[in-house]
Write a protein that holds these residues in place. Structure first.
Motif, PDB file in Angstrom:
ATOM      1  N   SER A  98       0.812  -1.221   0.000  1.00 52.47           N
ATOM      2  CA  SER A  98       0.000   0.000   0.000  1.00 52.47           C
ATOM      3  C   SER A  98       0.846   1.273   0.000  1.00 52.47           C
ATOM      4  O   SER A  98       0.308   2.363  -0.177  1.00 52.47           O
ATOM      5  CB  SER A  98      -0.930  -0.003   1.214  1.00 52.47           C
ATOM      6  N   ALA A  99       2.158   1.126   0.169  1.00 49.15           N
ATOM      7  CA  ALA A  99       3.048   2.296   0.180  1.00 49.15           C
ATOM      8  C   ALA A  99       4.425   1.909  -0.376  1.00 49.15           C
ATOM      9  O   ALA A  99       5.434   1.973   0.325  1.00 49.15           O
ATOM     10  CB  ALA A  99       3.190   2.843   1.599  1.00 49.15           C
ATOM     11  N   PRO A 100       4.464   1.490  -1.646  1.00 49.35           N
ATOM     12  CA  PRO A 100       5.756   1.076  -2.204  1.00 49.35           C
ATOM     13  C   PRO A 100       6.681   2.267  -2.431  1.00 49.35           C
ATOM     14  O   PRO A 100       6.230   3.410  -2.534  1.00 49.35           O
ATOM     15  CB  PRO A 100       5.366   0.423  -3.531  1.00 49.35           C
ATOM     16  N   ASP A 101       7.962   1.975  -2.502  1.00 52.20           N
ATOM     17  CA  ASP A 101       8.982   2.985  -2.799  1.00 52.20           C
ATOM     18  C   ASP A 101       9.067   3.084  -4.325  1.00 52.20           C
ATOM     19  O   ASP A 101       9.808   2.341  -4.968  1.00 52.20           O
ATOM     20  CB  ASP A 101      10.318   2.542  -2.185  1.00 52.20           C
ATOM     21  N   TYR A 102       8.283   3.996  -4.892  1.00 47.55           N
ATOM     22  CA  TYR A 102       8.196   4.116  -6.349  1.00 47.55           C
ATOM     23  C   TYR A 102       9.554   4.410  -6.974  1.00 47.55           C
ATOM     24  O   TYR A 102       9.889   3.885  -8.029  1.00 47.55           O
ATOM     25  CB  TYR A 102       7.184   5.204  -6.742  1.00 47.55           C
ATOM     26  N   GLU A 103      10.331   5.254  -6.313  1.00 41.90           N
ATOM     27  CA  GLU A 103      11.643   5.615  -6.841  1.00 41.90           C
ATOM     28  C   GLU A 103      12.547   4.380  -6.924  1.00 41.90           C
ATOM     29  O   GLU A 103      13.217   4.156  -7.928  1.00 41.90           O
ATOM     30  CB  GLU A 103      12.284   6.687  -5.952  1.00 41.90           C
ATOM     31  N   LEU A 104      12.545   3.570  -5.873  1.00 44.18           N
ATOM     32  CA  LEU A 104      13.346   2.351  -5.865  1.00 44.18           C
ATOM     33  C   LEU A 104      12.862   1.375  -6.943  1.00 44.18           C
ATOM     34  O   LEU A 104      13.661   0.776  -7.666  1.00 44.18           O
ATOM     35  CB  LEU A 104      13.303   1.685  -4.484  1.00 44.18           C
ATOM     36  N   MET A 117      -4.731  -9.533  -3.652  1.00 44.23           N
ATOM     37  CA  MET A 117      -5.980  -8.804  -3.861  1.00 44.23           C
ATOM     38  C   MET A 117      -6.109  -7.592  -2.935  1.00 44.23           C
ATOM     39  O   MET A 117      -6.954  -6.733  -3.162  1.00 44.23           O
ATOM     40  CB  MET A 117      -7.167  -9.749  -3.717  1.00 44.23           C
ATOM     41  N   MET A 118      -5.235  -7.501  -1.932  1.00 39.37           N
ATOM     42  CA  MET A 118      -5.245  -6.335  -1.051  1.00 39.37           C
ATOM     43  C   MET A 118      -5.018  -5.041  -1.835  1.00 39.37           C
ATOM     44  O   MET A 118      -5.453  -3.975  -1.416  1.00 39.37           O
ATOM     45  CB  MET A 118      -4.176  -6.475   0.039  1.00 39.37           C
ATOM     46  N   ILE A 119      -4.338  -5.130  -2.978  1.00 34.20           N
ATOM     47  CA  ILE A 119      -4.070  -3.944  -3.783  1.00 34.20           C
ATOM     48  C   ILE A 119      -5.375  -3.294  -4.243  1.00 34.20           C
ATOM     49  O   ILE A 119      -5.422  -2.100  -4.511  1.00 34.20           O
ATOM     50  CB  ILE A 119      -3.140  -4.266  -4.986  1.00 34.20           C
ATOM     51  N   LEU A 120      -6.449  -4.076  -4.284  1.00 29.89           N
ATOM     52  CA  LEU A 120      -7.739  -3.525  -4.704  1.00 29.89           C
ATOM     53  C   LEU A 120      -8.251  -2.487  -3.713  1.00 29.89           C
ATOM     54  O   LEU A 120      -9.085  -1.653  -4.060  1.00 29.89           O
ATOM     55  CB  LEU A 120      -8.759  -4.651  -4.905  1.00 29.89           C
ATOM     56  N   PRO A 123      -6.351   1.360  -4.896  1.00 28.62           N
ATOM     57  CA  PRO A 123      -6.322   1.475  -6.365  1.00 28.62           C
ATOM     58  C   PRO A 123      -5.348   2.537  -6.869  1.00 28.62           C
ATOM     59  O   PRO A 123      -4.802   2.419  -7.960  1.00 28.62           O
ATOM     60  CB  PRO A 123      -7.770   1.815  -6.733  1.00 28.62           C
ATOM     61  N   GLU A 124      -5.089   3.550  -6.043  1.00 31.02           N
ATOM     62  CA  GLU A 124      -4.166   4.605  -6.472  1.00 31.02           C
ATOM     63  C   GLU A 124      -2.742   4.073  -6.617  1.00 31.02           C
ATOM     64  O   GLU A 124      -1.964   4.562  -7.437  1.00 31.02           O
ATOM     65  CB  GLU A 124      -4.206   5.802  -5.500  1.00 31.02           C
ATOM     66  N   VAL A 125      -2.394   3.051  -5.834  1.00 29.85           N
ATOM     67  CA  VAL A 125      -1.057   2.449  -5.934  1.00 29.85           C
ATOM     68  C   VAL A 125      -0.932   1.703  -7.258  1.00 29.85           C
ATOM     69  O   VAL A 125       0.050   1.858  -7.987  1.00 29.85           O
ATOM     70  CB  VAL A 125      -0.777   1.508  -4.739  1.00 29.85           C
ATOM     71  N   LYS A 126      -1.933   0.909  -7.590  1.00 32.57           N
ATOM     72  CA  LYS A 126      -1.935   0.177  -8.865  1.00 32.57           C
ATOM     73  C   LYS A 126      -1.833   1.163 -10.027  1.00 32.57           C
ATOM     74  O   LYS A 126      -1.033   0.975 -10.948  1.00 32.57           O
ATOM     75  CB  LYS A 126      -3.197  -0.677  -8.971  1.00 32.57           C
ATOM     76  N   GLU A 127      -2.622   2.229  -9.974  1.00 29.19           N
ATOM     77  CA  GLU A 127      -2.599   3.245 -11.035  1.00 29.19           C
ATOM     78  C   GLU A 127      -1.226   3.886 -11.159  1.00 29.19           C
ATOM     79  O   GLU A 127      -0.727   4.086 -12.272  1.00 29.19           O
ATOM     80  CB  GLU A 127      -3.644   4.330 -10.758  1.00 29.19           C
ATOM     81  N   LYS A 128      -0.602   4.215 -10.035  1.00 28.01           N
ATOM     82  CA  LYS A 128       0.710   4.868 -10.051  1.00 28.01           C
ATOM     83  C   LYS A 128       1.772   3.924 -10.624  1.00 28.01           C
ATOM     84  O   LYS A 128       2.615   4.342 -11.435  1.00 28.01           O
ATOM     85  CB  LYS A 128       1.098   5.317  -8.640  1.00 28.01           C
ATOM     86  N   LEU A 129       1.748   2.656 -10.223  1.00 30.46           N
ATOM     87  CA  LEU A 129       2.707   1.682 -10.758  1.00 30.46           C
ATOM     88  C   LEU A 129       2.565   1.592 -12.277  1.00 30.46           C
ATOM     89  O   LEU A 129       3.563   1.637 -13.007  1.00 30.46           O
ATOM     90  CB  LEU A 129       2.495   0.303 -10.121  1.00 30.46           C
ATOM     91  N   GLU A 130       1.332   1.490 -12.751  1.00 30.60           N
ATOM     92  CA  GLU A 130       1.094   1.385 -14.188  1.00 30.60           C
ATOM     93  C   GLU A 130       1.506   2.662 -14.912  1.00 30.60           C
ATOM     94  O   GLU A 130       2.080   2.605 -16.001  1.00 30.60           O
ATOM     95  CB  GLU A 130      -0.370   1.035 -14.450  1.00 30.60           C
TER      96      GLU A 130
END
Length: 189
Positions: A98-104, A117-120, A123-130
């Motif tokens: 729920s709080a990945p290090d996007y830069e890393l 399925m917890m990522i559901l 949803p903002e994390v999934k969107e940001k990764l994509e």
């Protein structure tokens, strides 16, 4: 033509579809692909695995070396391989799901995020990764009603990582063990 191996269309029932392209694929094959299909480009060798239950299956498929990033710290693992990999630096903690290090994740060249399925719920994390160009694969194995259904996901992870033979060997062994357990009868002795 122009592909270095088979194409795999992976249909995760009720969730998403993924197209796994072999190495050195001709990108023109994607021109008529619906945008509902997530494209994965082999080799997938810089994985971020935030789905803890998936890690044991990547390990069983012989693909733990391709998991470079995890969403669980060393003390949170119930199996040794990720603990050891975190200790020796071949795997790094990249923040929880729920709080990945996007830069890393981006600087490490992460080519797939495997999420539960917890990522559901985030949803903002999934969107940001994509948005950052990191495809998200959601492991829905927890919806499987039969324990062998969950175990069979090892075959999928074998396909994703190019370890089909090892995954198939593990799967067949599990099937045999389960069949023996199913035929066991308590005689009361």
């Amino acid at each position: 033509g122009g592909t270095g191996g088979p194409l795999y269309l992976i249909d995760v029932h009720g969730s998403a579809q993924y197209l796994l392209l072999p190495e050195n694929s001709d990108p023109s094959i994607l021109q008529s692909l619906p945008d509902t299909i997530t494209v994965l480009q082999a080799p997938l060798d810089d994985l971020y695995v935030a789905a803890t239950s998936s890690m044991a299956l990547f390990n069983a498929a012989g693909a733990i070396g391709q998991v470079k990033l995890t969403g669980t710290k060393a003390d949170g693992w119930y199996i040794d391989p990720p603990r050891k990999a975190l200790a020796d630096g071949s795997m790094v903690y990249a923040g929880k799901y729920s709080a990945p290090d996007y830069e890393l994740l981006t600087s490490s060249g992460c080519d797939l995020a495997v999420e539960s399925m917890m990522i559901l719920h985030s949803p903002e994390v999934k969107e940001k990764l994509e948005e950052l160009g990191i495809p998200v694969f959601i492991d829905t194995s927890s919806l499987e009603s039969h324990p062998m259904g969950r175990t069979e996901w090892v075959r999928l992870y074998g396909v994703l990582t190019g370890h089909e033979a090892e995954a198939e060997k593990f799967w067949n062994l599990q099937k045999e063990q389960f069949a023996r357990a199913e035929s066991y009868e308590d005689t009361g002795l």
